[in-house]
Design a protein around this motif. Structure first.
Motif, PDB file in Angstrom:
ATOM      1  N   GLY A  13       0.812  -1.216   0.000  1.00  0.00           N
ATOM      2  CA  GLY A  13       0.000   0.000   0.000  1.00  0.00           C
ATOM      3  C   GLY A  13       0.844   1.264   0.000  1.00  0.00           C
ATOM      4  O   GLY A  13       0.545   2.228  -0.710  1.00  0.00           O
ATOM      5  N   VAL A  14       1.926   1.252   0.778  1.00  0.00           N
ATOM      6  CA  VAL A  14       2.794   2.433   0.838  1.00  0.00           C
ATOM      7  C   VAL A  14       3.556   2.601  -0.478  1.00  0.00           C
ATOM      8  O   VAL A  14       3.658   3.714  -1.013  1.00  0.00           O
ATOM      9  CB  VAL A  14       3.776   2.318   2.023  1.00  0.00           C
ATOM     10  N   PHE A  15       4.089   1.508  -1.029  1.00  0.00           N
ATOM     11  CA  PHE A  15       4.782   1.602  -2.314  1.00  0.00           C
ATOM     12  C   PHE A  15       3.843   2.091  -3.409  1.00  0.00           C
ATOM     13  O   PHE A  15       4.229   2.900  -4.260  1.00  0.00           O
ATOM     14  CB  PHE A  15       5.367   0.242  -2.710  1.00  0.00           C
ATOM     15  N   ALA A  16       2.617   1.587  -3.413  1.00  0.00           N
ATOM     16  CA  ALA A  16       1.656   2.011  -4.431  1.00  0.00           C
ATOM     17  C   ALA A  16       1.403   3.508  -4.363  1.00  0.00           C
ATOM     18  O   ALA A  16       1.315   4.198  -5.392  1.00  0.00           O
ATOM     19  CB  ALA A  16       0.340   1.240  -4.265  1.00  0.00           C
ATOM     20  N   ALA A  17       1.300   4.039  -3.139  1.00  0.00           N
ATOM     21  CA  ALA A  17       1.079   5.473  -2.986  1.00  0.00           C
ATOM     22  C   ALA A  17       2.275   6.278  -3.488  1.00  0.00           C
ATOM     23  O   ALA A  17       2.113   7.329  -4.124  1.00  0.00           O
ATOM     24  CB  ALA A  17       0.801   5.799  -1.517  1.00  0.00           C
ATOM     25  N   VAL A  18       3.490   5.799  -3.214  1.00  0.00           N
ATOM     26  CA  VAL A  18       4.700   6.492  -3.693  1.00  0.00           C
ATOM     27  C   VAL A  18       4.751   6.468  -5.219  1.00  0.00           C
ATOM     28  O   VAL A  18       5.006   7.492  -5.871  1.00  0.00           O
ATOM     29  CB  VAL A  18       5.958   5.848  -3.094  1.00  0.00           C
ATOM     30  N   LEU A  19       4.512   5.311  -5.822  1.00  0.00           N
ATOM     31  CA  LEU A  19       4.546   5.197  -7.283  1.00  0.00           C
ATOM     32  C   LEU A  19       3.451   6.056  -7.914  1.00  0.00           C
ATOM     33  O   LEU A  19       3.655   6.672  -8.966  1.00  0.00           O
ATOM     34  CB  LEU A  19       4.374   3.735  -7.698  1.00  0.00           C
TER      35      LEU A  19
ATOM     36  N   VAL B 234     -12.546  -8.938  -5.498  1.00  0.00           N
ATOM     37  CA  VAL B 234     -11.519  -8.016  -5.992  1.00  0.00           C
ATOM     38  C   VAL B 234     -11.958  -6.586  -5.686  1.00  0.00           C
ATOM     39  O   VAL B 234     -13.101  -6.207  -5.947  1.00  0.00           O
ATOM     40  CB  VAL B 234     -11.310  -8.183  -7.511  1.00  0.00           C
ATOM     41  N   VAL B 235     -11.046  -5.787  -5.124  1.00  0.00           N
ATOM     42  CA  VAL B 235     -11.336  -4.389  -4.800  1.00  0.00           C
ATOM     43  C   VAL B 235     -10.267  -3.517  -5.429  1.00  0.00           C
ATOM     44  O   VAL B 235      -9.067  -3.748  -5.244  1.00  0.00           O
ATOM     45  CB  VAL B 235     -11.373  -4.162  -3.278  1.00  0.00           C
ATOM     46  N   ASP B 236     -10.689  -2.505  -6.178  1.00  0.00           N
ATOM     47  CA  ASP B 236      -9.774  -1.558  -6.805  1.00  0.00           C
ATOM     48  C   ASP B 236      -9.642  -0.337  -5.893  1.00  0.00           C
ATOM     49  O   ASP B 236     -10.610   0.398  -5.680  1.00  0.00           O
ATOM     50  CB  ASP B 236     -10.320  -1.147  -8.181  1.00  0.00           C
ATOM     51  N   LEU B 237      -8.440  -0.119  -5.359  1.00  0.00           N
ATOM     52  CA  LEU B 237      -8.195   0.987  -4.416  1.00  0.00           C
ATOM     53  C   LEU B 237      -7.440   2.140  -5.065  1.00  0.00           C
ATOM     54  O   LEU B 237      -6.931   3.017  -4.365  1.00  0.00           O
ATOM     55  CB  LEU B 237      -7.400   0.474  -3.208  1.00  0.00           C
ATOM     56  N   THR B 238      -7.395   2.152  -6.394  1.00  0.00           N
ATOM     57  CA  THR B 238      -6.606   3.167  -7.101  1.00  0.00           C
ATOM     58  C   THR B 238      -7.023   4.581  -6.732  1.00  0.00           C
ATOM     59  O   THR B 238      -6.176   5.472  -6.566  1.00  0.00           O
ATOM     60  CB  THR B 238      -6.735   2.958  -8.622  1.00  0.00           C
ATOM     61  N   GLU B 239      -8.310   4.817  -6.580  1.00  0.00           N
ATOM     62  CA  GLU B 239      -8.799   6.171  -6.303  1.00  0.00           C
ATOM     63  C   GLU B 239      -8.375   6.680  -4.931  1.00  0.00           C
ATOM     64  O   GLU B 239      -8.474   7.880  -4.668  1.00  0.00           O
ATOM     65  CB  GLU B 239     -10.326   6.194  -6.410  1.00  0.00           C
ATOM     66  N   GLN B 240      -7.905   5.796  -4.061  1.00  0.00           N
ATOM     67  CA  GLN B 240      -7.523   6.209  -2.706  1.00  0.00           C
ATOM     68  C   GLN B 240      -6.017   6.352  -2.528  1.00  0.00           C
ATOM     69  O   GLN B 240      -5.537   6.592  -1.418  1.00  0.00           O
ATOM     70  CB  GLN B 240      -8.060   5.189  -1.696  1.00  0.00           C
ATOM     71  N   LEU B 241      -5.261   6.247  -3.616  1.00  0.00           N
ATOM     72  CA  LEU B 241      -3.804   6.196  -3.485  1.00  0.00           C
ATOM     73  C   LEU B 241      -3.182   7.509  -3.000  1.00  0.00           C
ATOM     74  O   LEU B 241      -2.016   7.523  -2.626  1.00  0.00           O
ATOM     75  CB  LEU B 241      -3.173   5.791  -4.818  1.00  0.00           C
ATOM     76  N   GLU B 242      -3.921   8.587  -3.006  1.00  0.00           N
ATOM     77  CA  GLU B 242      -3.370   9.841  -2.481  1.00  0.00           C
ATOM     78  C   GLU B 242      -3.126   9.754  -0.979  1.00  0.00           C
ATOM     79  O   GLU B 242      -2.313  10.499  -0.437  1.00  0.00           O
ATOM     80  CB  GLU B 242      -4.310  11.004  -2.792  1.00  0.00           C
ATOM     81  N   ASP B 243      -3.843   8.863  -0.304  1.00  0.00           N
ATOM     82  CA  ASP B 243      -3.685   8.714   1.142  1.00  0.00           C
ATOM     83  C   ASP B 243      -3.476   7.241   1.465  1.00  0.00           C
ATOM     84  O   ASP B 243      -4.425   6.459   1.496  1.00  0.00           O
ATOM     85  CB  ASP B 243      -4.923   9.223   1.873  1.00  0.00           C
ATOM     86  N   PRO B 244      -2.228   6.812   1.704  1.00  0.00           N
ATOM     87  CA  PRO B 244      -1.964   5.398   1.954  1.00  0.00           C
ATOM     88  C   PRO B 244      -2.672   4.850   3.192  1.00  0.00           C
ATOM     89  O   PRO B 244      -2.929   3.649   3.274  1.00  0.00           O
ATOM     90  CB  PRO B 244      -0.443   5.330   2.102  1.00  0.00           C
ATOM     91  N   VAL B 245      -2.990   5.718   4.158  1.00  0.00           N
ATOM     92  CA  VAL B 245      -3.734   5.245   5.330  1.00  0.00           C
ATOM     93  C   VAL B 245      -5.125   4.791   4.914  1.00  0.00           C
ATOM     94  O   VAL B 245      -5.612   3.740   5.343  1.00  0.00           O
ATOM     95  CB  VAL B 245      -3.809   6.344   6.411  1.00  0.00           C
ATOM     96  N   GLU B 246      -5.771   5.576   4.052  1.00  0.00           N
ATOM     97  CA  GLU B 246      -7.082   5.171   3.550  1.00  0.00           C
ATOM     98  C   GLU B 246      -6.980   3.900   2.718  1.00  0.00           C
ATOM     99  O   GLU B 246      -7.867   3.052   2.742  1.00  0.00           O
ATOM    100  CB  GLU B 246      -7.692   6.299   2.706  1.00  0.00           C
ATOM    101  N   VAL B 247      -5.882   3.768   1.981  1.00  0.00           N
ATOM    102  CA  VAL B 247      -5.665   2.544   1.203  1.00  0.00           C
ATOM    103  C   VAL B 247      -5.644   1.338   2.131  1.00  0.00           C
ATOM    104  O   VAL B 247      -6.321   0.327   1.888  1.00  0.00           O
ATOM    105  CB  VAL B 247      -4.343   2.621   0.407  1.00  0.00           C
ATOM    106  N   LEU B 248      -4.873   1.431   3.203  1.00  0.00           N
ATOM    107  CA  LEU B 248      -4.738   0.285   4.102  1.00  0.00           C
ATOM    108  C   LEU B 248      -6.056  -0.036   4.804  1.00  0.00           C
ATOM    109  O   LEU B 248      -6.394  -1.206   4.996  1.00  0.00           O
ATOM    110  CB  LEU B 248      -3.634   0.548   5.116  1.00  0.00           C
ATOM    111  N   PHE B 249      -6.806   0.996   5.174  1.00  0.00           N
ATOM    112  CA  PHE B 249      -8.098   0.731   5.806  1.00  0.00           C
ATOM    113  C   PHE B 249      -9.141   0.267   4.792  1.00  0.00           C
ATOM    114  O   PHE B 249     -10.214  -0.174   5.175  1.00  0.00           O
ATOM    115  CB  PHE B 249      -8.585   1.956   6.573  1.00  0.00           C
ATOM    116  N   GLY B 250      -8.808   0.354   3.513  1.00  0.00           N
ATOM    117  CA  GLY B 250      -9.686  -0.190   2.483  1.00  0.00           C
ATOM    118  C   GLY B 250      -9.468  -1.667   2.246  1.00  0.00           C
ATOM    119  O   GLY B 250     -10.226  -2.308   1.512  1.00  0.00           O
ATOM    120  N   THR B 251      -8.414  -2.232   2.860  1.00  0.00           N
ATOM    121  CA  THR B 251      -8.157  -3.663   2.715  1.00  0.00           C
ATOM    122  C   THR B 251      -8.926  -4.429   3.783  1.00  0.00           C
ATOM    123  O   THR B 251      -9.378  -3.867   4.779  1.00  0.00           O
ATOM    124  CB  THR B 251      -6.656  -3.973   2.853  1.00  0.00           C
TER     125      THR B 251
END
Length: 393
Positions: free
Chosen positions: A234-240, A257-274
């Motif tokens: 999740g953190v690497f995805a946000a950096v990339l 399957v869940v697409d979290l691309t729209e949340q990549l601006e905030d890696p914390v939200e990405v992780l809580f989306g898992t």
């Protein structure tokens, strides 16, 4: 140090290792040693109440008392370095079943934030009471910020350098000439009388552009065994995703399957989306990811999974073969974490290797170099072998 002092130090160390049962022969642990011994006893030994009074035998006495656990967490942070504290916390969660207590805000404020704790909190995300979520988010954000400091600079440098090298042109401007590659390519034109090389072909870097040069799809298994890998991914995805030269997508999966691309601006939200736990359908996740790949030869697909497939195995392998045949650079990581060799499905790993796609575990520190190799379309099998050799040294 005299011989007597060295002997006393050896006895002291053995006493700390062996605990209460060695008290008769090695003496009682006193002072700071006694406090450390008590903290170790509460976690690793059986029987007794493990309270503040020193007992002659170690005892697993944390029980289910939140105040006692909070006091113990404070003790180990005082007596042990942070790396040891993180191991002891993880052991406490697993050995003494403290998961329930992590749903209390007071407990979260006492723990040492680390990747494994974040994984545990994410697995509790759906049952976490509202009053705990703010404290949990702060723990996750602290770890995310630590990881970003660790990986961001190296990732940007490695990826940017690889993109520049991959954009070489044969009629570069003077400032864009890659002199090392140009000399290597023209050594046969060496003029002995002039003691120089007369280049007939110039090799240079392409001019920097704001256009997207590569599409990256990270497809991450969120089954329970992949907790640390999910956090790092999740953190690497946000950096990339923050790099304009890349178009980055993040897909997580179990049986859904869940697409979290729209949340990549905030890696914390990405992780809580898992949602850690559940089964695994790799085939379905790859099928979804294929829809995101519109420029195969400019795309990198990174599957992060232990390869224990609960879906249709033959279709999974067929989809990987289709992607590689279309020109997609496919990378399969059995884990993305600091741990050692993970448990994984050896049969599926061998089948992927037969398709020219090696499957191997990668540490976060090596991941930027792996991405650079993928961007430059280098031999990933050679990269994996070199990485394994370096880790073994």
């Amino acid at each position: 140090m005299s011989d007597d002092e060295a002997a006393r130090e050896r006895r002291r160390r053995w006493r700390m290792v062996l605990g209460g049962p060695a008290e008769e022969s090695l003496g009682k642990a006193e002072g700071r040693d006694g406090a450390m011994d008590s903290a170790l006893s509460a976690l690793y030994d059986q029987g007794g109440d493990g309270d503040s009074e020193r007992s002659s035998r170690r005892s697993a006495g944390l029980g289910g008392s939140a105040p006692k656990v909070a006091r113990w967490l404070g003790d180990i942070r005082e007596y042990f370095p942070s790396t040891v504290v993180q191991v002891m916390q993880q052991d406490a969660i697993e050995r003494l079943d403290l998961t329930r207590l992590l749903l209390e805000p007071e407990m979260l404020s006492a723990v040492e934030p680390d990747v494994h704790l974040v994984g545990t909190l994410l697995s509790l995300n759906r049952v976490m009471p509202d009053q705990t979520k703010d404290a949990a988010r702060q723990v996750v954000r602290t770890v995310v910020e630590q990881l970003e400091k660790r990986i961001e600079q190296k990732t940007r440098a490695a990826v940017t350098g690889a993109l520049n090298r991959a954009a070489r042109i044969n009629r570069p401007r003077h400032a864009d000439i890659d002199w090392n590659r140009t000399i290597q390519a023209n050594l046969k034109h060496y003029q002995a009388e002039h003691r120089t090389v007369i280049p007939e072909r110039l090799i240079g870097y392409g001019r920097r552009t704001s256009a997207v040069q590569r599409d990256v799809v990270l497809c991450v298994d969120q089954s329970g065994s992949m907790a640390a890998s999910v956090v790092f991914s999740g953190v690497f995805a946000a950096v990339l995703a923050s790099m304009k030269s890349l178009r980055t997508s993040l897909v997580v999966f179990d049986t859904a399957v869940v697409d979290l691309t729209e949340q990549l601006e905030d890696p914390v939200e990405v992780l809580f989306g898992t949602q850690l736990g559940g089964g695994t359908d790799i085939n379905r996740a790859i099928a979804y990811s294929q829809q995101l790949i519109t420029r195969p030869r400019d795309s990198i697909f990174v599957l992060i999974s232990d390869l224990y497939e609960g879906g249709v195995r033959d279709q999974m392998l067929r989809r990987v073969a289709e992607m590689t045949a279309a020109g997609v650079q496919v990378v399969v990581l059995l884990a993305l974490s600091d741990e050692g060799a993970p448990a994984y499905d050896h049969e599926n790993a061998a089948a992927l290797a037969a398709l020219g796609v090696p499957a191997f575990a990668c540490t976060p520190d090596a991941f930027p170099d792996l991405m650079a190799a993928a961007i430059e379309r280098r031999d990933l099998k050679a990269f994996a072998e070199r990485f394994a050799t370096e880790r073994a040294l």
